[in-house]
Structures are given as C-alpha cells and as structure tokens.
Scaffold this active site. Structure first.
Site, mmCIF file in Angstrom:
data_model
loop_
_atom_site.group_PDB
_atom_site.id
_atom_site.type_symbol
_atom_site.label_atom_id
_atom_site.label_comp_id
_atom_site.label_asym_id
_atom_site.label_seq_id
_atom_site.Cartn_x
_atom_site.Cartn_y
_atom_site.Cartn_z
ATOM 1 N N CYS A 156 0.851 -1.191 0.000
ATOM 2 C CA CYS A 156 0.000 0.000 0.000
ATOM 3 C C CYS A 156 0.885 1.239 0.000
ATOM 4 O O CYS A 156 1.877 1.291 0.734
ATOM 5 C CB CYS A 156 -0.885 -0.016 1.250
ATOM 6 N N LEU A 157 0.513 2.233 -0.796
ATOM 7 C CA LEU A 157 1.299 3.466 -0.855
ATOM 8 C C LEU A 157 1.337 4.168 0.505
ATOM 9 O O LEU A 157 2.256 4.931 0.780
ATOM 10 C CB LEU A 157 0.719 4.416 -1.915
ATOM 11 N N HIS A 205 -9.328 -3.477 -1.846
ATOM 12 C CA HIS A 205 -8.332 -2.757 -1.043
ATOM 13 C C HIS A 205 -8.665 -1.254 -1.019
ATOM 14 O O HIS A 205 -8.620 -0.616 0.036
ATOM 15 C CB HIS A 205 -6.946 -3.015 -1.651
HETATM 16 NI NI NI Z 1 -3.569 1.159 -0.137
#
Ligand code: NI
Length: 177
Positions: free
Chosen positions: A91-92, A133
């Site tokens: 995830c960023l 997500h």
């Molecule tokens: Ni994410």
C-alpha cells in the site's frame, strides 16, 4: 496535474470515513487527474482519495505497464462477492510493508465514471483485490488491519521510525495500491 502528498500509516486521517460525491464536476475530475499522477509517480496500481487526505469516495486504478488503462470509480459499491483468494498486498500508505490478505475472489462493482455515468464491472484476480483494497480505504480501513495485533504493532513501530529516515527498499514484487 499535480503530485499530491500521500498519508502514511498510522496517520489517523486514514481512518476518516469518506463521503459520497454529490456531483461529478470539474473539481472531481481535477482530483482524479491529480490522483492518477500521484499513483503513476509513486508508482502504484491503485489509490483512494482518502490517501491524499481528500475524504470523498473516489478511486483510481491502472494495472497496465504503460499507464494506458486508467479506471475511475466514484461512489463504488460492491454488489456481489464470491469465493476467496489470498494474495500479497502492499500500500502506498504503508511503504515497504507487504503481507498476504484473504479477500473475495470475484466481485461485481457499481460506480460512476469520470463523466458521472453509472457502470457495472465484474472483476477477479488482482483487479478484484485492488478494488476491495481501495474501497477499504474509503471506509477508513488499511490492509494491515487484517493482520495480527502483534504484526500491526511491529509495522507501526517500523513506520514511525522510517518517517525520520529514508524508507528501506523492499525485495517484494507485490502490487502497491
Ligand atoms: Ni492502499
């Protein structure tokens, strides 16, 4: 277009529930363009508006190698989910951390596109994982919430330290979204 700052876990602003978009207007299209540029620059395959501290139900996803398949989901809703699959996610907002998460294998999502037109999409595999997500982000959820408390604690400690240093590169090739 502009590259926006991405919030990093455990920032409490990642927990804010995103509000539905009333009207898909130029300001929303500008947000979509900025989110796409932010995602491509990172790089990642998906981004939710919550991650750039805009608490509206907007998602961008592009699984192509050459940035030619931008998918925009405004006010997305899962109308069907079936089966289950486990895959490694990144995830960023949780840089350098990867973990296996179990999600529905195939889904149907209904959303508005960048023109405000409604569409329905059936997805499986990585696209299905990515949509689930990102919808989690809109609901104030992060993928590490699915892990054990001990793992969550370790990740929090690691990321709080990382803010003061450069993030350590990871050997994982899991998708970042
Ligand atoms: Ni994410």
């Amino acid at each position: 277009m502009a590259v926006l700052d991405v919030l990093t876990y455990p920032d409490p602003r990642l927990r804010i529930q995103a509000a539905p978009v009333d009207t898909v207007d130029d300001s929303i299209r500008r947000l979509v363009d900025d989110m796409a540029e932010t995602m491509y620059t990172a790089p990642g395959i998906g981004l939710a508006a919550v991650q750039v501290n805009v608490h509206k139900r907007v998602i961008v996803i592009d699984l192509s190698d050459d940035h030619t398949d931008l998918k925009v989901f405004i006010n997305p809703e899962l109308t069907k989910r079936a089966g289950s699959q486990e895959s490694e996610e990144g995830c960023l907002s949780v840089p350098g951390i990867y973990a296996a998460v179990t999600r529905a294998e195939s889904i149907t999502v209904r959303a508005l596109d960048r023109n405000g037109d409604e569409f329905t999409l059936d997805a499986n595999g990585i696209l299905s994982v990515c949509i689930q997500h990102e919808i989690d982000h809109l609901d104030g959820k992060v993928f590490v919430d699915y892990l054990s408390r001990l793992k969550q604690q370790r990740i929090r400690k690691k990321l709080v330290k990382q803010v003061r240093r450069d993030p350590t590169p990871s050997a994982s090739h899991a998708p970042v979204m």
